[in-house]
Design a protein around this motif. Structure first.
Motif, short mmCIF file in Angstrom:
data_model
loop_
_atom_site.label_atom_id
_atom_site.label_comp_id
_atom_site.label_asym_id
_atom_site.label_seq_id
_atom_site.Cartn_x
_atom_site.Cartn_y
_atom_site.Cartn_z
N ILE A 1 0.86 -1.17 0.00
CA ILE A 1 0.00 0.00 0.00
C ILE A 1 0.91 1.23 0.00
N THR A 2 0.62 2.19 -0.87
CA THR A 2 1.42 3.41 -0.90
C THR A 2 1.41 4.05 0.49
N THR A 3 2.60 4.20 1.07
CA THR A 3 2.73 4.63 2.46
C THR A 3 3.69 5.81 2.53
N PRO A 4 3.16 7.04 2.63
CA PRO A 4 4.03 8.22 2.59
C PRO A 4 4.77 8.52 3.89
N THR A 5 4.24 8.02 5.02
CA THR A 5 4.78 8.39 6.33
C THR A 5 4.93 7.14 7.19
N LEU A 6 6.05 6.99 7.84
CA LEU A 6 6.30 5.83 8.69
C LEU A 6 5.42 5.88 9.93
N SER A 7 4.82 4.75 10.28
CA SER A 7 4.02 4.65 11.50
C SER A 7 4.93 4.76 12.72
N SER A 8 4.32 5.03 13.87
CA SER A 8 5.11 5.25 15.08
C SER A 8 5.89 4.01 15.51
N ASP A 9 5.38 2.81 15.20
CA ASP A 9 6.12 1.60 15.58
C ASP A 9 6.96 1.05 14.44
N GLY A 10 6.91 1.67 13.28
CA GLY A 10 7.77 1.27 12.17
C GLY A 10 7.36 0.01 11.43
N HIS A 11 6.16 -0.54 11.71
CA HIS A 11 5.80 -1.83 11.11
C HIS A 11 5.68 -1.78 9.59
N ASP A 12 5.47 -0.59 9.03
CA ASP A 12 5.30 -0.44 7.58
C ASP A 12 6.55 0.10 6.90
N LEU A 13 7.72 -0.16 7.49
CA LEU A 13 8.97 0.37 6.94
C LEU A 13 9.18 -0.06 5.49
N LEU B 1 18.87 -2.30 11.45
CA LEU B 1 17.43 -2.21 11.23
C LEU B 1 16.88 -0.92 11.86
N LYS B 2 17.37 -0.57 13.03
CA LYS B 2 16.90 0.66 13.67
C LYS B 2 17.29 1.87 12.84
N TYR B 3 18.49 1.86 12.28
CA TYR B 3 18.90 2.99 11.45
C TYR B 3 18.01 3.11 10.22
N LEU B 4 17.64 1.99 9.63
CA LEU B 4 16.74 2.03 8.48
C LEU B 4 15.38 2.60 8.88
N CYS B 5 14.95 2.31 10.10
CA CYS B 5 13.69 2.89 10.58
C CYS B 5 13.81 4.41 10.70
N LEU B 6 14.91 4.89 11.24
CA LEU B 6 15.13 6.33 11.34
C LEU B 6 15.19 6.96 9.96
N LEU B 7 15.83 6.26 9.03
CA LEU B 7 15.89 6.74 7.67
C LEU B 7 14.49 6.85 7.07
N GLY B 8 13.66 5.82 7.30
CA GLY B 8 12.29 5.86 6.80
C GLY B 8 11.48 6.98 7.44
N ALA B 9 11.71 7.22 8.74
CA ALA B 9 10.98 8.29 9.44
C ALA B 9 11.35 9.66 8.91
N LEU B 10 12.61 9.84 8.52
CA LEU B 10 13.12 11.16 8.16
C LEU B 10 13.17 11.41 6.65
N MET B 11 12.92 10.36 5.84
CA MET B 11 13.00 10.51 4.40
C MET B 11 11.74 10.05 3.68
N GLY B 12 10.64 9.90 4.40
CA GLY B 12 9.42 9.43 3.77
C GLY B 12 8.95 10.33 2.64
N TYR B 13 8.08 9.79 1.81
CA TYR B 13 7.50 10.54 0.68
C TYR B 13 6.86 11.83 1.17
N ARG B 14 6.17 11.78 2.31
CA ARG B 14 5.58 12.97 2.91
C ARG B 14 5.90 12.97 4.40
N LEU B 15 6.59 13.98 4.87
CA LEU B 15 6.91 14.03 6.28
C LEU B 15 5.77 14.68 7.06
#
Length: 384
Positions: free
Chosen positions: A211-223, A285-299
């Motif tokens: 599913i197109t996911t512009p923003t990482l969820s708070s728990d990162g499950h959709d990374l 894996l945690k760094y990738l989560c931070l990357l997803g949180a800070l580089m999402g399609y829409r912050l």
């Protein structure tokens, strides 16, 4: 409608604080000074927007654990008071300018119908700035709520909300109460990242729904879906590839769809095959989560990170600081950290100094913060 300041009263170790919120706000300090309480206060404000603030307090072991426990000057019941102040942006003549939202939570009084130790919403207030003056658009006292709708007409609602509910969440008619809806949506848009589960059973290690996911969820499950959205939907991974190479030189990230799922893998230059999410180390894996949180399609409008350096190798702190500095151009970033090293890298990359959290006489404070909400060292910078 960016957040410009937060007021916190009577929350754990915070007796009273008025904190300006900058494009990048960094708080650093030792263990036990109350840094995490600043982060958790933001989480409670967001919980007010979806009506779960009293439940969130109950999950923190109730008001006895949450309210200021230091010395008091009178015998009046102590209330937790939180306030979010927003920048005044042009919002249209019909709507006005959103200004602030405030909520008070306290204990049960003998005449109130509630559980003995239940946290109760006592008051709420939403104020806008219009015509050079403050106008109250919503005021709640106990179960009674006063609202202003279009053209300023007042309406009263008796017994409109339970003491466990917020008026901010209960009144969701955007056509009648546009200012209320604007503030509610703004708060719900915040993302707070405290920690990411990286154990073997973590959902982050599993594929995500495609599913197109512009923003990482708070728990990162959709990374995996967040990273795949950059690759498949935006079709531009230039910045993402550069960020991966900055943190893991020579490595290549692959994220895409496989049937109805999104998957990701990381190939290191010295390894013969890529590693799937379930094979990556906790820190990677945690760094990738931070990357997803800070580089999402829409912050989101506000990103709050609590101790983002935890579990990371020191070599990742400089790349993380560069990620944060870049994201601060698209969102307001709030960081609470133990790491002096990360704070140093942020000063170098973003030109932003960390604010030091201290404790005096049992109360959490910020070094150099004046009662006006300004910092003493800002005055020194202007003089220079």
């Amino acid at each position: 409608m960016p957040l410009s300041a937060v007021s916190i009263k009577n929350y754990r170790s915070v007796r009273k604080l008025w904190l300006p919120v900058e494009q990048l706000s960094i708080f650093v300090g030792a263990n036990g000074v109350g840094k995490t309480n600043l982060y958790k206060a933001l989480a409670l404000l967001r919980a007010a927007a979806d009506g779960t603030i009293t439940r969130a307090i109950a999950e923190e072991r109730g008001l006895n654990s949450v309210l200021w426990a230091g010395p008091r000057t009178d015998r009046k019941p102590v209330r937790l008071v939180l306030k979010a102040v927003f920048d005044e942006l042009e919002y249209g003549l019909e709507v006005g300018l959103p200004h602030s939202y405030e909520i008070e939570v306290g204990v049960r009084q003998p005449t109130e119908a509630a559980f003995v130790l239940e946290p109760l919403v006592k008051a709420e207030r939403l104020t806008i700035r219009s015509g050079g003056r403050d106008v109250v658009m919503m005021e709640r006292n106990g179960p009674a709520v006063m609202l202003r709708k279009d053209k300023g007409k007042r309406e009263s609602h008796e017994f409109a909300v339970l003491s466990s509910e917020t008026a901010l969440a209960a009144f969701r008619d955007g056509a009648r109460y546009p200012e209320l809806e604007a503030v509610r949506r703004e708060l719900l848009g915040w993302r707070l990242y405290h920690d990411f589960r990286t154990d073997a059973g973590s959902p982050i290690r599993q594929p995500s729904h495609a599913i197109t996911t512009p923003t990482l969820s708070s728990d990162g499950h959709d990374l995996a879906a967040v990273l795949a959205t950059l690759s498949v939907i935006r079709e531009d991974t230039t910045a993402l590839d550069a960020a991966i190479d900055d943190a893991f030189p020579g490595a290549r990230l692959a994220a895409g769809e496989k049937g109805s799922l999104c998957q990701m893998s990381l190939r290191f230059p010295d390894m013969p095959r890529p590693f799937a999410a379930h094979e990556l180390s906790d820190g990677t894996l945690k760094y990738l989560c931070l990357l997803g949180a800070l580089m999402g399609y829409r912050l989101p409008p506000l990103i709050a990170l609590n101790e983002p350096e935890a579990s990371l190798h020191p070599s990742l702190l400089a790349p993380l600081a560069r990620l944060i500095a870049s994201a601060a151009g698209r969102s307001r970033i709030w960081i609470v950290t133990h790491s002096e090293e990360l704070a140093g890298h942020l000063l170098e990359e973003a030109g932003k100094r960390a604010r030091r959290v201290i404790k005096s006489a049992g109360a959490t404070g910020i070094e150099g913060l004046k009662l006006s909400g300004e910092f003493a060292d800002d005055d020194e910078d202007e003089d220079e």
